[in-house]
Scaffold this active site. Structure first.
Site, PDB file in Angstrom:
ATOM      1  N   CYS A  77      -8.024   2.075   8.221  1.00 60.47           N
ATOM      2  CA  CYS A  77      -6.649   1.583   8.329  1.00 60.47           C
ATOM      3  C   CYS A  77      -6.101   2.319   9.607  1.00 60.47           C
ATOM      4  CB  CYS A  77      -6.083   2.318   7.320  1.00 60.47           C
ATOM      5  SG  CYS A  77      -3.913   1.945   7.387  1.00 60.47           S
ATOM      6  N   PHE A  99      -8.470   4.911   2.727  1.00 57.53           N
ATOM      7  CA  PHE A  99      -8.065   4.167   3.932  1.00 57.53           C
ATOM      8  C   PHE A  99      -9.137   3.400   4.507  1.00 57.53           C
ATOM      9  CE2 PHE A  99      -4.813   7.500   3.836  1.00 57.53           C
ATOM     10  CZ  PHE A  99      -3.606   6.639   3.887  1.00 57.53           C
ATOM     11  N   THR A 114       0.913  -1.408  -0.061  1.00 58.99           N
ATOM     12  CA  THR A 114      -0.033  -0.112  -0.060  1.00 58.99           C
ATOM     13  C   THR A 114       0.911   1.123   0.119  1.00 58.99           C
ATOM     14  OG1 THR A 114      -0.291  -0.401   2.429  1.00 58.99           O
ATOM     15  CG2 THR A 114      -2.006  -0.915   1.085  1.00 58.99           C
TER      16      THR A 114
HETATM   17  C1  HEM Z   1      -6.935  -1.393   7.018  1.00 60.34           C
HETATM   18  C2  HEM Z   1      -5.510   1.113   2.804  1.00 60.34           C
HETATM   19  C3  HEM Z   1      -0.911   1.443   5.112  1.00 60.34           C
HETATM   20  C4  HEM Z   1      -2.398  -1.667   8.638  1.00 60.34           C
HETATM   21  C5  HEM Z   1      -6.768  -0.847   5.709  1.00 60.34           C
HETATM   22  C6  HEM Z   1      -7.993  -0.565   4.887  1.00 60.34           C
HETATM   23  C7  HEM Z   1      -7.517   0.111   3.767  1.00 60.34           C
HETATM   24  C8  HEM Z   1      -6.127   0.374   4.052  1.00 60.34           C
HETATM   25  C9  HEM Z   1      -8.355   0.513   2.709  1.00 60.34           C
HETATM   26  C10 HEM Z   1      -9.253  -1.178   5.079  1.00 60.34           C
HETATM   27  C11 HEM Z   1      -9.363  -2.678   4.417  1.00 60.34           C
HETATM   28  C12 HEM Z   1     -10.918  -3.294   4.192  1.00 60.34           C
HETATM   29  O1  HEM Z   1     -11.925  -2.427   4.747  1.00 60.34           O
HETATM   30  O2  HEM Z   1     -10.939  -4.324   4.125  1.00 60.34           O
HETATM   31  C13 HEM Z   1      -4.031   1.399   3.619  1.00 60.34           C
HETATM   32  C14 HEM Z   1      -3.427   2.566   2.619  1.00 60.34           C
HETATM   33  C15 HEM Z   1      -2.125   2.385   3.345  1.00 60.34           C
HETATM   34  C16 HEM Z   1      -2.145   1.498   4.213  1.00 60.34           C
HETATM   35  C17 HEM Z   1      -3.691   2.972   1.222  1.00 60.34           C
HETATM   36  C18 HEM Z   1      -0.673   3.276   2.663  1.00 60.34           C
HETATM   37  C19 HEM Z   1      -0.812   4.270   1.906  1.00 60.34           C
HETATM   38  C20 HEM Z   1      -0.908   0.589   6.311  1.00 60.34           C
HETATM   39  C21 HEM Z   1       0.032   0.372   7.146  1.00 60.34           C
HETATM   40  C22 HEM Z   1      -0.129  -0.361   8.121  1.00 60.34           C
HETATM   41  C23 HEM Z   1      -1.595  -0.807   7.966  1.00 60.34           C
HETATM   42  C24 HEM Z   1       1.563   1.215   7.065  1.00 60.34           C
HETATM   43  C25 HEM Z   1       0.589  -1.008   9.293  1.00 60.34           C
HETATM   44  C26 HEM Z   1       1.654  -0.464  10.092  1.00 60.34           C
HETATM   45  C27 HEM Z   1      -3.674  -1.845   8.375  1.00 60.34           C
HETATM   46  C28 HEM Z   1      -4.459  -2.731   9.377  1.00 60.34           C
HETATM   47  C29 HEM Z   1      -5.805  -2.621   8.828  1.00 60.34           C
HETATM   48  C30 HEM Z   1      -5.798  -1.779   7.793  1.00 60.34           C
HETATM   49  C31 HEM Z   1      -3.783  -3.458  10.439  1.00 60.34           C
HETATM   50  C32 HEM Z   1      -7.193  -3.484   9.474  1.00 60.34           C
HETATM   51  C33 HEM Z   1      -7.503  -2.747  10.450  1.00 60.34           C
HETATM   52  C34 HEM Z   1      -8.926  -3.337  11.155  1.00 60.34           C
HETATM   53  O3  HEM Z   1      -9.796  -3.799  10.615  1.00 60.34           O
HETATM   54  O4  HEM Z   1      -8.721  -3.394  12.497  1.00 60.34           O
HETATM   55  N1  HEM Z   1      -5.796  -0.005   5.145  1.00 60.34           N
HETATM   56  N2  HEM Z   1      -3.295   1.078   4.543  1.00 60.34           N
HETATM   57  N3  HEM Z   1      -2.109  -0.143   6.831  1.00 60.34           N
HETATM   58  N4  HEM Z   1      -4.315  -1.392   7.384  1.00 60.34           N
HETATM   59 FE1  HEM Z   1      -4.024  -0.191   6.053  1.00 60.34          FE
END
Ligand code: HEM
Length: 461
Positions: free
Chosen positions: A406, A399, A269
């Site tokens: 996220c 996000f 991502t």
């Molecule tokens: C969830 C995007 C960076 C950890 C998500 C979701 C999106 C997203 C769209 C929701 C997914 C869903 O609904 O199924 C992004 C984008 C990033 C990024 C565009 C960078 C530009 C990161 C980073 C980490 C991270 C750096 C960790 C350090 C997580 C986690 C979730 C999540 C653990 C699940 C949260 C939950 O459901 O409790 N992300 N992410 N992400 N992201 Fe990110």
């Protein structure tokens, strides 16, 4: 109001729309079908149907967490085989999600993320040094180097582990196993419905890759438990944390699930965002100039400090506009708790998959006007960005949504601002001549086969 049947593109008996979706680049087929069918359409696959929505109004509706919840299906369900009820792949209502979420929220808070600045700087400087040594004549494979950066940063900041990707010609076995695991998770989600015996070799490799991921995570965890580290990272927060609601601590299994989850959710991502941002800047010289000018005005030639990052409104706008046009997770999936009507007229059943197609909803002309498909960072400066979120809620959604949005967003933001700043401060970039833009899709999207050259700025003066 009378109900309206959700349109469906032409399909085939039995296999439905399996053949309508390109295996290499499913997103391309989904957006093309949206252009054909309009704001909403339904696809049929053996055993399930999927509804895709493409406007801000419909995405805004499905972001109502009282009516809809995150769905863990298809590729996400395959990833779950490796990381179980870790934050990203947990189903709604699973107890370990709540415990981990409450323990980790403060660890991803602003102060804690600022505390990771030095480690982020360390890895970013390794990348800059590599590109400087590379020389201005050798083309850089942009997404590969940003992927190494994102992985090394995550491993260092979350658990104090160094993959040292820039010092080794071959990738660390963990990284190799994770890449293969994610690719196969994506492929499995789209497999034809044949008995598993047809895929025995693939399934064995999938299980072996999961073993590599888990045994590495276990080694890191055991080493930390053995003592001798005073790091204040995400691993330390997970080991120490006690959940305020249940009084419980995270189990070792849940800690391992989440360590691997951070790497999975955070690396492609972030690396995709940085790659697309450079692509956009290189295609828009005026925006490039403004971004570099901002770095020169705010940081000059000195060392970048964490305070500088709050003073970069233009580069923040570049990152937001990049994620609007190229959300690296280009869709997210929900399902209604109960049978419901979308827009008051389209019937959807409880549990049916609804795909929020960000690649379309974030370029909705009703929100972004005639220039919806153009790269214009000015519209994402703080003031217009706040107005956008007030007037058109959930128009910008890269996000994800609500409680399942996220958790790593502040982490990704700080890292991306830092890397953009460091690279613009030290280099000028040139896109490979004749580069034809294309996208590669795994669980995320990134620019395909993008090369650029990096010229040290003091070589020019
Ligand atoms: C969830 C995007 C960076 C950890 C998500 C979701 C999106 C997203 C769209 C929701 C997914 C869903 O609904 O199924 C992004 C984008 C990033 C990024 C565009 C960078 C530009 C990161 C980073 C980490 C991270 C750096 C960790 C350090 C997580 C986690 C979730 C999540 C653990 C699940 C949260 C939950 O459901 O409790 N992300 N992410 N992400 N992201 Fe990110």
């Amino acid at each position: 109001q009378a109900t309206v049947t959700i349109p469906e593109p032409k399909g085939f008996p039995l296999i439905g729309h399996v053949a309508s979706i390109d295996k290499e680049f499913p997103l391309g087929s989904m957006t093309a079908l949206a252009d054909q069918c309009g704001e909403i359409y339904r696809l049929r696959f053996p055993g399930r149907t999927v509804v895709l929505v493409s406007t801000q109004a419909l995405v805004n509706e499905t972001c109502n967490e009282k009516r809809f919840k995150k769905a863990v299906k298809a590729a996400l369900d395959e990833v779950r085989k490796g990381v179980h009820d870790g934050l990203f792949t947990a189903r709604m209502g699973e107890e370990n999600w709540g415990i981990a979420h409450r323990i980790l929220m403060p660890a991803f808070g602003p102060l804690s993320i600022q505390g990771m600045f030095d480690d982020m700087h360390d890895v970013a400087a390794q990348l800059a040094l590599k590109w400087a040594r590379h020389g201005s004549n050798s083309p850089i494979m942009v997404t590969d180097d940003f992927t190494r950066l994102a992985l090394d940063t995550l491993a260092l900041c979350s658990m104090g582990y160094r993959f040292n990707s820039y010092y080794s010609p071959t990738l660390h076995p963990f990284i190799e196993a994770m890449g293969d695991f994610l690719t196969e998770a994506g492929t499995k989600g789209r497999r034809p419905p044949l008995p598993s015996i047809f895929f025995r070799a693939e399934d064995q490799k999938f299980d072996a890759d999961i073993d590599v991921l888990r045994s590495t995570a276990r080694e890191v965890l055991e080493a930390r438990k053995a003592g001798g580290s005073d790091r204040h990272d995400l691993l330390a927060a997970m080991l120490k944390g006690v959940d305020s609601k249940t009084g419980k601590k995270m189990t070792d299994e849940s800690i391992m699930d989440n360590l691997i989850t951070f790497l999975i959710a955070g690396h492609e991502t972030t690396s995709g965002l940085l790659s697309f941002a450079f692509y956009q800047l290189l295609k828009h010289p005026e925006a490039y100039r403004k971004a570099q000018q901002e770095v020169d005005d705010v940081v000059g030639q000195g060392t970048i400090r964490v305070e500088h990052l709050a003073k970069l409104p233009y580069i923040s706008a570049v990152l937001r506009e990049t994620l609007r046009l190229n959300a690296t997770i280009p869709l997210f999936i929900v399902e209604p708790f109960e049978d419901t009507l979308l827009a008051g007229k389209y019937p959807v059943k409880a549990g049916e998959t609804i795909v929020n197609l960000l690649a379309k909803s974030q370029v909705d002309p009703l929100v972004f006007g005639d220039s919806a498909n153009e790269f214009k960072p000015e519209r994402m400066l703080d003031e217009p960005f706040e107005r956008l979120n007030r007037e058109f809620p959930n128009a910008w959604k890269p996000f994800g949504n609500g409680m399942r949005g996220c958790i790593g967003r502040p982490f990704a933001w700080q890292e991306s601002l830092l890397v953009m700043t460091m690279l613009l401060q030290n280099f000028n970039f040139v896109l490979q001549p004749n580069y034809i833009f294309g996208m590669k899709q795994t669980l995320t999207i990134k620019p395909k086969d993008m090369y650029m050259r990096a010229i040290l700025r003091d070589e020019l003066t």
